[in-house]
Design a protein around this motif. Sequence first.
Motif, PDB file in Angstrom:
ATOM      1  N   PHE A 206      77.037  16.361  -1.044  1.00  0.00           N
ATOM      2  CA  PHE A 206      76.108  16.053  -2.129  1.00  0.00           C
ATOM      3  C   PHE A 206      75.675  14.589  -2.070  1.00  0.00           C
ATOM      4  N   ILE A 207      76.623  13.678  -1.865  1.00  0.00           N
ATOM      5  CA  ILE A 207      76.295  12.251  -1.756  1.00  0.00           C
ATOM      6  C   ILE A 207      75.370  12.008  -0.561  1.00  0.00           C
ATOM      7  N   ASP A 208      75.650  12.684   0.537  1.00  0.00           N
ATOM      8  CA  ASP A 208      74.824  12.590   1.743  1.00  0.00           C
ATOM      9  C   ASP A 208      73.381  12.992   1.433  1.00  0.00           C
ATOM     10  N   GLU A 209      73.212  14.067   0.663  1.00  0.00           N
ATOM     11  CA  GLU A 209      71.876  14.540   0.282  1.00  0.00           C
ATOM     12  C   GLU A 209      71.180  13.538  -0.627  1.00  0.00           C
ATOM     13  N   VAL A 210      71.907  12.991  -1.586  1.00  0.00           N
ATOM     14  CA  VAL A 210      71.331  12.034  -2.529  1.00  0.00           C
ATOM     15  C   VAL A 210      70.831  10.793  -1.791  1.00  0.00           C
ATOM     16  N   ILE A 211      71.617  10.291  -0.834  1.00  0.00           N
ATOM     17  CA  ILE A 211      71.205   9.114  -0.063  1.00  0.00           C
ATOM     18  C   ILE A 211      69.899   9.393   0.674  1.00  0.00           C
ATOM     19  N   TYR A 212      69.807  10.608   1.276  1.00  0.00           N
ATOM     20  CA  TYR A 212      68.566  10.924   1.979  1.00  0.00           C
ATOM     21  C   TYR A 212      67.392  11.022   1.017  1.00  0.00           C
ATOM     22  N   ARG A 213      67.603  11.659  -0.149  1.00  0.00           N
ATOM     23  CA  ARG A 213      66.514  11.805  -1.122  1.00  0.00           C
ATOM     24  C   ARG A 213      65.994  10.443  -1.575  1.00  0.00           C
ATOM     25  N   LEU A 214      66.881   9.492  -1.779  1.00  0.00           N
ATOM     26  CA  LEU A 214      66.467   8.145  -2.169  1.00  0.00           C
ATOM     27  C   LEU A 214      65.666   7.488  -1.057  1.00  0.00           C
ATOM     28  N   TYR A 215      66.152   7.644   0.168  1.00  0.00           N
ATOM     29  CA  TYR A 215      65.445   7.098   1.330  1.00  0.00           C
ATOM     30  C   TYR A 215      64.051   7.715   1.451  1.00  0.00           C
ATOM     31  N   GLU A 216      63.970   9.039   1.289  1.00  0.00           N
ATOM     32  CA  GLU A 216      62.691   9.743   1.415  1.00  0.00           C
ATOM     33  C   GLU A 216      61.699   9.274   0.355  1.00  0.00           C
ATOM     34  N   SER A 217      62.177   9.076  -0.871  1.00  0.00           N
ATOM     35  CA  SER A 217      61.277   8.654  -1.946  1.00  0.00           C
ATOM     36  C   SER A 217      60.685   7.274  -1.674  1.00  0.00           C
ATOM     37  N   ILE A 218      61.435   6.438  -0.961  1.00  0.00           N
ATOM     38  CA  ILE A 218      60.949   5.098  -0.625  1.00  0.00           C
ATOM     39  C   ILE A 218      59.907   5.158   0.488  1.00  0.00           C
ATOM     40  N   ILE A 219      60.235   5.876   1.574  1.00  0.00           N
ATOM     41  CA  ILE A 219      59.312   5.872   2.716  1.00  0.00           C
ATOM     42  C   ILE A 219      58.072   6.726   2.440  1.00  0.00           C
ATOM     43  N   GLN A 220      58.186   7.672   1.502  1.00  0.00           N
ATOM     44  CA  GLN A 220      57.017   8.497   1.170  1.00  0.00           C
ATOM     45  C   GLN A 220      55.878   7.628   0.644  1.00  0.00           C
TER      46      GLN A 220
ATOM     47  N   LEU B 149      59.690  12.378   7.758  1.00  0.00           N
ATOM     48  CA  LEU B 149      59.510  13.708   7.189  1.00  0.00           C
ATOM     49  C   LEU B 149      58.405  13.818   6.146  1.00  0.00           C
ATOM     50  N   PRO B 150      58.190  12.836   5.270  1.00  0.00           N
ATOM     51  CA  PRO B 150      57.040  12.964   4.364  1.00  0.00           C
ATOM     52  C   PRO B 150      55.715  13.115   5.101  1.00  0.00           C
ATOM     53  N   THR B 151      55.597  12.452   6.275  1.00  0.00           N
ATOM     54  CA  THR B 151      54.384  12.615   7.084  1.00  0.00           C
ATOM     55  C   THR B 151      54.304  14.029   7.631  1.00  0.00           C
ATOM     56  N   MET B 152      55.445  14.565   8.101  1.00  0.00           N
ATOM     57  CA  MET B 152      55.469  15.939   8.605  1.00  0.00           C
ATOM     58  C   MET B 152      55.043  16.917   7.519  1.00  0.00           C
ATOM     59  N   TYR B 153      55.650  16.814   6.344  1.00  0.00           N
ATOM     60  CA  TYR B 153      55.352  17.760   5.274  1.00  0.00           C
ATOM     61  C   TYR B 153      53.921  17.608   4.773  1.00  0.00           C
ATOM     62  N   SER B 154      53.406  16.389   4.773  1.00  0.00           N
ATOM     63  CA  SER B 154      52.016  16.176   4.367  1.00  0.00           C
ATOM     64  C   SER B 154      51.066  16.849   5.344  1.00  0.00           C
ATOM     65  N   ASN B 155      51.335  16.714   6.645  1.00  0.00           N
ATOM     66  CA  ASN B 155      50.509  17.380   7.662  1.00  0.00           C
ATOM     67  C   ASN B 155      50.578  18.894   7.510  1.00  0.00           C
ATOM     68  N   PHE B 156      51.767  19.413   7.295  1.00  0.00           N
ATOM     69  CA  PHE B 156      51.931  20.855   7.117  1.00  0.00           C
ATOM     70  C   PHE B 156      51.135  21.341   5.909  1.00  0.00           C
ATOM     71  N   THR B 157      51.187  20.577   4.813  1.00  0.00           N
ATOM     72  CA  THR B 157      50.488  20.971   3.601  1.00  0.00           C
ATOM     73  C   THR B 157      48.979  21.041   3.828  1.00  0.00           C
ATOM     74  N   ILE B 158      48.444  20.086   4.555  1.00  0.00           N
ATOM     75  CA  ILE B 158      47.011  20.063   4.844  1.00  0.00           C
ATOM     76  C   ILE B 158      46.621  21.262   5.703  1.00  0.00           C
ATOM     77  N   GLU B 159      47.402  21.520   6.766  1.00  0.00           N
ATOM     78  CA  GLU B 159      47.088  22.655   7.638  1.00  0.00           C
ATOM     79  C   GLU B 159      47.261  23.982   6.907  1.00  0.00           C
ATOM     80  N   ALA B 160      48.305  24.089   6.090  1.00  0.00           N
ATOM     81  CA  ALA B 160      48.553  25.325   5.350  1.00  0.00           C
ATOM     82  C   ALA B 160      47.451  25.583   4.328  1.00  0.00           C
ATOM     83  N   SER B 161      46.923  24.525   3.735  1.00  0.00           N
ATOM     84  CA  SER B 161      45.832  24.680   2.762  1.00  0.00           C
ATOM     85  C   SER B 161      44.600  25.272   3.419  1.00  0.00           C
ATOM     86  N   SER B 162      44.312  24.822   4.640  1.00  0.00           N
ATOM     87  CA  SER B 162      43.173  25.376   5.385  1.00  0.00           C
ATOM     88  C   SER B 162      43.397  26.860   5.690  1.00  0.00           C
TER      89      SER B 162
END
Length: 222
Positions: free
Chosen positions: A28-42, A163-176
């Motif tokens: 759980f702590i491992d996940e929380v650390i990643y979530r905090l990191y992701e929110s910053i780089i996003q 990963l935010p870049t990956m998911y953003s790209n996926f979202t754009i392609e999936a929307s099309s």
Amino acid sequence: IIIENSYSKENFKKQIKFRIKKYGVLKFIDEVIYRLYESIIQKSSSIYKKYFENANSLEVEYFSEKINDKETELKIHQFNPDILIVFGTSIVKENIFMIPKIGTLNIHPGINPKYKGAGSFWALKNKDFSHYGFTIHLVDKGIDTGDIILSKKVTFDKSHLVLPTMYSNFTIEASSSLIDILTYLKQNNKLPMSNSLTDESGYNTWLGMSDYVSMRWKNRNV
């Protein structure tokens, strides 16, 4: 548009208890650390800034504390929808996904059935680029187990290691792709079904910081 407040105080407490009980405190702590990191780089992701920073300006019909609660159910019934499209919500239950006349579609960032759950991250971690992409499928009682409407491989780019870049790209392609699906539905009065799931591959859980570091290390020379 309905937005689920998955980070409400009540939902957050339930998630903490559930994940600690299922995976343990260290995971759980491992996940929380990643979530905090992701929110910053996003916030520094150029593609996120370009396409998603103004998402708050969208006209939202309803903010839901719990996507499956009675209030949300009643609100969706009021819309009398032909189809629902979900993305990034909690697990949608039968009282919700059975409301629309045609069905409920989920945009899933992974190739089903092999990469259900936190899909394409694990494809990257496994360097499984032949199963790197997204799936649009019907929602049923399982998790990412509904009949597939479309699966599409995405060409890997090194920027996707953020990963935010990956998911953003996926979202754009999936929307099309979603526009193509809805156009087909309008013209043919049915969904363009691809296939039913027969492979019972396992569910891929959330990632932690240790998983992310391992993925980056494995793909350092890609």
